[in-house]
Motif scaffolding. Structure first.
Motif, PDB file in Angstrom:
ATOM      1  N   VAL A   1       0.707  -1.295  -0.088  1.00  0.00           N
ATOM      2  CA  VAL A   1       0.021   0.214   0.006  1.00  0.00           C
ATOM      3  C   VAL A   1       0.795   1.235   0.105  1.00  0.00           C
ATOM      4  CG1 VAL A   1      -1.848   1.291   1.333  1.00  0.00           C
ATOM      5  CG2 VAL A   1      -1.630  -1.386   1.324  1.00  0.00           C
ATOM      6  N   GLY A   2       0.449   2.240  -0.881  1.00  0.00           N
ATOM      7  CA  GLY A   2       1.014   3.669  -0.567  1.00  0.00           C
ATOM      8  C   GLY A   2       2.127   3.950  -1.486  1.00  0.00           C
ATOM      9  N   SER A   3       2.708   3.126  -2.284  1.00  0.00           N
ATOM     10  CA  SER A   3       3.663   3.580  -3.389  1.00  0.00           C
ATOM     11  C   SER A   3       3.026   4.550  -4.146  1.00  0.00           C
ATOM     12  CB  SER A   3       4.297   2.567  -4.034  1.00  0.00           C
ATOM     13  OG  SER A   3       4.833   1.406  -3.073  1.00  0.00           O
ATOM     14  N   GLY A   4       3.676   5.794  -4.801  1.00  0.00           N
ATOM     15  CA  GLY A   4       3.214   6.426  -5.681  1.00  0.00           C
ATOM     16  C   GLY A   4       1.921   7.244  -5.401  1.00  0.00           C
ATOM     17  N   THR A   5       1.765   7.498  -4.034  1.00  0.00           N
ATOM     18  CA  THR A   5       0.809   8.278  -3.384  1.00  0.00           C
ATOM     19  C   THR A   5       1.344   9.281  -2.539  1.00  0.00           C
ATOM     20  OG1 THR A   5       0.158   7.025  -1.500  1.00  0.00           O
ATOM     21  CG2 THR A   5      -0.845   6.123  -3.739  1.00  0.00           C
TER      22      THR A   5
ATOM     23  N   SER B   1      -0.290  11.088   1.032  1.00  0.00           N
ATOM     24  CA  SER B   1      -1.374  10.955   2.061  1.00  0.00           C
ATOM     25  C   SER B   1      -2.084  12.329   2.011  1.00  0.00           C
ATOM     26  CB  SER B   1      -0.838  10.650   3.553  1.00  0.00           C
ATOM     27  OG  SER B   1       0.156  11.929   3.887  1.00  0.00           O
ATOM     28  N   GLY B   2      -1.523  13.214   1.788  1.00  0.00           N
ATOM     29  CA  GLY B   2      -2.469  14.771   1.789  1.00  0.00           C
ATOM     30  C   GLY B   2      -3.399  14.756   0.691  1.00  0.00           C
ATOM     31  N   SER B   3      -3.142  14.029  -0.519  1.00  0.00           N
ATOM     32  CA  SER B   3      -4.065  14.169  -1.656  1.00  0.00           C
ATOM     33  C   SER B   3      -4.926  12.880  -1.638  1.00  0.00           C
ATOM     34  CB  SER B   3      -3.339  14.298  -2.904  1.00  0.00           C
ATOM     35  OG  SER B   3      -2.404  13.268  -3.062  1.00  0.00           O
ATOM     36  N   CYS B   4      -4.894  11.803  -0.792  1.00  0.00           N
ATOM     37  CA  CYS B   4      -5.702  10.515  -0.894  1.00  0.00           C
ATOM     38  C   CYS B   4      -7.130  10.871  -0.477  1.00  0.00           C
ATOM     39  CB  CYS B   4      -5.268   9.606   0.105  1.00  0.00           C
ATOM     40  SG  CYS B   4      -3.737   8.604  -0.405  1.00  0.00           S
ATOM     41  N   SER B   5      -8.129  10.394  -1.238  1.00  0.00           N
ATOM     42  CA  SER B   5      -9.612  10.678  -0.745  1.00  0.00           C
ATOM     43  C   SER B   5      -9.898  10.149   0.452  1.00  0.00           C
ATOM     44  CB  SER B   5     -10.361   9.941  -1.853  1.00  0.00           C
ATOM     45  OG  SER B   5     -10.459   8.600  -1.703  1.00  0.00           O
TER      46      SER B   5
ATOM     47  N   LEU C   1       3.906  -0.880   4.199  1.00  0.00           N
ATOM     48  CA  LEU C   1       3.393   0.434   3.886  1.00  0.00           C
ATOM     49  C   LEU C   1       4.700   1.235   3.160  1.00  0.00           C
ATOM     50  CD1 LEU C   1       1.826   0.777   7.543  1.00  0.00           C
ATOM     51  CD2 LEU C   1       0.717   0.610   5.124  1.00  0.00           C
ATOM     52  N   ASP C   2       4.093   2.130   2.362  1.00  0.00           N
ATOM     53  CA  ASP C   2       5.377   2.814   1.625  1.00  0.00           C
ATOM     54  C   ASP C   2       4.623   4.182   1.303  1.00  0.00           C
ATOM     55  OD1 ASP C   2       7.833   3.246   0.362  1.00  0.00           O
ATOM     56  OD2 ASP C   2       6.764   2.662  -1.623  1.00  0.00           O
ATOM     57  N   ALA C   3       5.541   5.167   1.365  1.00  0.00           N
ATOM     58  CA  ALA C   3       5.278   6.546   0.728  1.00  0.00           C
ATOM     59  C   ALA C   3       3.790   6.945   1.298  1.00  0.00           C
ATOM     60  CB  ALA C   3       4.908   6.466  -0.554  1.00  0.00           C
ATOM     61  N   GLY C   4       2.928   7.506   0.578  1.00  0.00           N
ATOM     62  CA  GLY C   4       1.725   7.957   1.169  1.00  0.00           C
ATOM     63  C   GLY C   4       0.999   7.068   2.088  1.00  0.00           C
ATOM     64  N   ALA C   5       1.177   5.968   2.457  1.00  0.00           N
ATOM     65  CA  ALA C   5       0.593   5.039   3.345  1.00  0.00           C
ATOM     66  C   ALA C   5       1.080   5.027   4.646  1.00  0.00           C
ATOM     67  CB  ALA C   5       0.371   3.596   3.035  1.00  0.00           C
ATOM     68  N   LEU C   6       2.402   5.615   4.809  1.00  0.00           N
ATOM     69  CA  LEU C   6       3.335   5.422   6.077  1.00  0.00           C
ATOM     70  C   LEU C   6       2.230   6.010   7.096  1.00  0.00           C
ATOM     71  CD1 LEU C   6       6.770   6.256   4.600  1.00  0.00           C
ATOM     72  CD2 LEU C   6       5.733   4.149   5.620  1.00  0.00           C
ATOM     73  N   ASP C   7       1.795   7.373   7.090  1.00  0.00           N
ATOM     74  CA  ASP C   7       0.940   7.826   8.090  1.00  0.00           C
ATOM     75  C   ASP C   7       0.047   7.158   8.793  1.00  0.00           C
ATOM     76  OD1 ASP C   7       2.880   9.899   7.590  1.00  0.00           O
ATOM     77  OD2 ASP C   7       1.205  11.539   6.771  1.00  0.00           O
ATOM     78  N   SER C   8      -0.920   6.253   8.017  1.00  0.00           N
ATOM     79  CA  SER C   8      -1.856   5.230   8.479  1.00  0.00           C
ATOM     80  C   SER C   8      -0.998   4.471   9.829  1.00  0.00           C
ATOM     81  CB  SER C   8      -2.223   4.558   7.651  1.00  0.00           C
ATOM     82  OG  SER C   8      -1.259   3.361   6.971  1.00  0.00           O
TER      83      SER C   8
END
Length: 330
Positions: A110-114, A116-120, A139-146
């Motif tokens: 989950v998360g590569s190429g995303t 977190s600030g722009s995820c719906s 968990l990678d990139a935009g999913a790390l904050d989860s």
């Protein structure tokens, strides 16, 4: 940090992860294996802005020898601009063997190429829900904050941050000032093992800290290092390739991971070593000599394409007939 870093504040010394260690997790399929016993990875990666990340992660996972990759498109993603394809269309064009849509799986990537600030809202909620299950998550990139909402009861997880992302996670976890060794700027420096271990405990997750020397620390105190990696890996998209390799390995060994999440540490270290060996092979360097960096420039896709040869090389250098804790999925 050095390959064998001394113990710090009760943290054991880092084990340098080598060829023999990695080969034990890279056994080829047996004659009674099929696509489900070889692991099913669900990849929730890429975005309208970065469809290439989905292609790189999915390609790397396939090239690692997994049985099946499912691609799950992000919910309520923006419409592509500049004539770009959707991530799903890009994946289909590059890897037509990929299965699309939700379904049973052994692990999530989950998360590569995303971002977190722009995820719906719907996508953020879907990712958060994964932590409440039992299926292991990379968990990678935009999913790390989860991971900030994780508890000890959450699904087994491994995070793949770089130093800048570690700094952000540390701050958002409200752990106070982050100690740095040899700080060189806002996004660089080296984090001491004690700090990585503290964050791993806070997030109840294994952390693979990317860098020239990759450091892996588990919540239970397993500490491993890999490298130094070839400097040719310092190029866009190689992190997506690493995440794909790791996702495939976690799916292949999902049974042992569910039984003991500490297994994520050797899998993460193995993924990092495969990643580096693939890069060295792609660049023309001697894969058996980590001090050699005289090869040619490479791209992330070059690394993904060299993954099968990297696995073959590691297996040949340290033959292994069984896989630790290997189990078949019912």
């Amino acid at each position: 940090m050095p390959a064998e870093e001394p113990a710090q504040a009760g943290i054991p010394a880092s084990k340098l992860w080598g060829v023999a260690d990695a080969a034990a997790w890279l056994r080829p399929p047996a004659d009674n294996d099929h696509k489900y016993t070889r692991g099913v990875l669900a990849a929730r990666i890429g975005s309208a802005r970065y469809p290439g990340a989905a292609v790189l992660g999915v390609s790397a996972a396939w090239r690692t020898g997994i049985g099946m990759v499912r691609y799950v498109a992000p919910l309520d993603d923006a419409q592509p601009e500049l004539g770009l394809p959707t991530p799903a269309a890009a994946v289909l064009a590059a890897r037509p063997e990929t299965v699309f849509g939700d379904g049973s799986c052994d692990a999530w990537l989950v998360g590569s190429g995303t971002d977190s600030g722009s995820c719906s809202v719907a996508e953020t909620a879907a990712i958060a829900h994964l932590h409440t299950g039992e299926t292991p998550i990379v968990l990678d990139a935009g999913a790390l904050d989860s991971a900030l909402a994780r508890t000890e009861a959450s699904a087994p997880a491994v995070l793949t941050p770089h130093i800048g992302e570690i700094r952000r996670l540390w701050a958002e976890a409200d752990l106070g000032p982050l100690p740095l060794l040899r700080p060189q700027g806002a996004g660089s420096g080296t984090v001491p093992l004690s700090a990585v271990a503290r964050l791993a405990t806070r997030l109840s997750a294994t952390i693979l800290l990317k860098g020239s020397i990759t450091t892996v620390v588990s919540p239970g105190g397993r500490v491993m290092s890999v490298g130094p990696a070839t400097p040719w890996l310092a190029t866009a998209g190689t992190g997506d390739v690493l995440a794909g390799i790791l996702g495939a390995l976690v799916a292949r060994h999902a049974g042992p991971v569910r039984a003991n999440p500490e297994v994520l540490a050797p899998l993460a270290a193995t993924a990092a070593l495969v990643h580096d060996v693939a890069a060295r092979l792609a660049s023309g360097d001697d894969a058996t000599d980590p001090t050699q960096c005289a090869g040619t420039p490479i791209t992330a896709l070059d690394v993904a394409c060299a993954v099968p040869k990297a696995i073959s090389t590691l297996s040949r250098l340290a033959p292994c007939t069984t896989s630790p804790g290997s189990t078949k999925r019912s």
